[in-house]
Design a protein around this motif. Structure first.
Motif, PDB file in Angstrom:
ATOM      1  N   PRO A   1       0.788  -1.234   0.000  1.00  0.00           N
ATOM      2  CA  PRO A   1       0.000   0.000   0.000  1.00  0.00           C
ATOM      3  C   PRO A   1       0.822   1.287   0.000  1.00  0.00           C
ATOM      4  O   PRO A   1       0.250   2.362  -0.171  1.00  0.00           O
ATOM      5  CB  PRO A   1      -0.832  -0.111   1.283  1.00  0.00           C
ATOM      6  N   ASN A   2       2.139   1.181   0.185  1.00  0.00           N
ATOM      7  CA  ASN A   2       3.005   2.375   0.174  1.00  0.00           C
ATOM      8  C   ASN A   2       2.462   3.433   1.144  1.00  0.00           C
ATOM      9  O   ASN A   2       2.462   4.623   0.837  1.00  0.00           O
ATOM     10  CB  ASN A   2       3.108   2.942  -1.243  1.00  0.00           C
ATOM     11  N   ARG A   3       2.029   3.002   2.309  1.00  0.00           N
ATOM     12  CA  ARG A   3       1.373   3.874   3.282  1.00  0.00           C
ATOM     13  C   ARG A   3       2.347   4.294   4.381  1.00  0.00           C
ATOM     14  O   ARG A   3       2.987   3.442   5.007  1.00  0.00           O
ATOM     15  CB  ARG A   3       0.171   3.167   3.895  1.00  0.00           C
ATOM     16  N   TYR A   4       2.434   5.608   4.605  1.00  0.00           N
ATOM     17  CA  TYR A   4       3.337   6.137   5.623  1.00  0.00           C
ATOM     18  C   TYR A   4       2.678   7.317   6.346  1.00  0.00           C
ATOM     19  O   TYR A   4       1.913   8.075   5.753  1.00  0.00           O
ATOM     20  CB  TYR A   4       4.654   6.616   4.997  1.00  0.00           C
ATOM     21  N   LYS A   5       3.037   7.437   7.605  1.00  0.00           N
ATOM     22  CA  LYS A   5       2.515   8.529   8.421  1.00  0.00           C
ATOM     23  C   LYS A   5       3.348   9.784   8.213  1.00  0.00           C
ATOM     24  O   LYS A   5       4.572   9.756   8.287  1.00  0.00           O
ATOM     25  CB  LYS A   5       2.537   8.120   9.896  1.00  0.00           C
ATOM     26  N   LEU A   6       2.676  10.907   7.951  1.00  0.00           N
ATOM     27  CA  LEU A   6       3.343  12.203   7.827  1.00  0.00           C
ATOM     28  C   LEU A   6       3.328  12.963   9.147  1.00  0.00           C
ATOM     29  O   LEU A   6       4.280  13.649   9.497  1.00  0.00           O
ATOM     30  CB  LEU A   6       2.655  13.055   6.751  1.00  0.00           C
ATOM     31  N   SER A   7       2.226  12.861   9.857  1.00  0.00           N
ATOM     32  CA  SER A   7       2.048  13.528  11.146  1.00  0.00           C
ATOM     33  C   SER A   7       0.837  12.881  11.812  1.00  0.00           C
ATOM     34  O   SER A   7       0.217  11.967  11.248  1.00  0.00           O
ATOM     35  CB  SER A   7       1.801  15.030  10.948  1.00  0.00           C
ATOM     36  N   ASP A   8       0.481  13.361  12.994  1.00  0.00           N
ATOM     37  CA  ASP A   8      -0.715  12.844  13.644  1.00  0.00           C
ATOM     38  C   ASP A   8      -1.965  13.152  12.822  1.00  0.00           C
ATOM     39  O   ASP A   8      -2.999  12.496  12.994  1.00  0.00           O
ATOM     40  CB  ASP A   8      -0.871  13.457  15.045  1.00  0.00           C
ATOM     41  N   ASP A   9      -1.856  14.144  11.926  1.00  0.00           N
ATOM     42  CA  ASP A   9      -3.001  14.586  11.138  1.00  0.00           C
ATOM     43  C   ASP A   9      -3.036  14.023   9.729  1.00  0.00           C
ATOM     44  O   ASP A   9      -4.052  14.210   9.036  1.00  0.00           O
ATOM     45  CB  ASP A   9      -3.006  16.121  11.025  1.00  0.00           C
TER      46      ASP A   9
END
Length: 243
Positions: free
Chosen positions: A65-73
């Motif tokens: 899914p190439n999914r990554y967190k950028l920030s809490d938002d």
């Protein structure tokens, strides 16, 4: 001895190959658009799933899914498949920004349905990977990312190029990130290839970085008052022509 050229100066074989290739591409385009536009019936859904897997390569994204967190938002990813939405709901996603824009085909129909099923608001905002947006287009994207209910997911097809520049602008504008942190959003980690034509997005950030060395202004101010997509494109093409 070389074969005689036709009236256009091309060897006959070249012309024949070009015609055959053009016919193949025309058939391919016609075939790709011949199904995958209906999910209202069991038969239509099966055809749409085939279209999504074969034409839009969903079978790969389902695994990666190439999914990554950028920030809490905010999070970034490639095109989400319906099987991804339980995980998106678990991390609290409320808004989904689709950088591919609206479409009549399978991937969009399934995403729109899944967003409704999981009570997520879908926003369609079309960007391009190899063509720069106008100042207003990037500023409006910043406004959209600022205003939607959080947490949000930002995505395009592969999650590499359009998602990368959107993530970079988000971090610069709304999180006060450094230019180096923004540049990192366009990297091989996310399948972005700087040496490809999509490298024009890196060049956009490089141009902003060069400006703020002498005039450290926020990215919104630069986009509104200094960013010239035609000039940035011209300098990118000149740089590519030099190898």
């Amino acid at each position: 001895m070389n074969p005689p050229a036709n009236s256009l100066g091309h060897p006959p074989g070249d012309t024949m190959f070009s015609k055959v290739y053009a016919r193949i591409k025309q058939w391919e385009r016609s075939w790709k658009s011949s199904f995958g536009t209906d999910i209202s019936t069991p038969e239509g859904r099966r055809a749409a799933r085939r279209h999504n897997n074969i034409v839009d390569h969903a079978f790969l994204r389902r695994i990666l899914p190439n999914r990554y967190k950028l920030s809490d938002d905010a999070w970034r990813s490639n095109q989400p498949d319906p099987v991804h939405f339980p995980a998106l709901a678990k991390i609290g996603i409320k808004s989904v920004i689709n950088l591919r824009g609206p479409d009549r085909f399978s991937y969009y129909l399934f995403e729109k349905e899944a967003c409704a099923d999981y009570d997520m608001t879908l926003y369609d905002y079309e960007l391009f990977a190899r063509v720069l947006g106008s100042p207003d287009e990037y500023l409006q994207l910043l406004d959209l990312m600022d205003s939607v209910e959080k947490p949000m997911l930002i995505h395009c097809k592969s999650g590499a190029d359009r998602t990368g520049i959107a993530a970079a602008l988000y971090l610069l504008d709304q999180k006060g990130a450094s230019i180096d942190a923004a540049r990192a959003q366009l990297s091989l980690k996310y399948a972005h290839q700087r040496w490809s034509k999509a490298g024009i997005l890196d060049h956009l950030l490089d141009t902003y970085a060069a400006h703020i060395e002498a005039d450290p202004i926020p990215v919104r101010d630069w986009l509104a008052n200094h960013y010239d997509p035609e000039a940035v494109t011209a300098s990118f093409l000149a740089k590519r022509s030099k190898g």
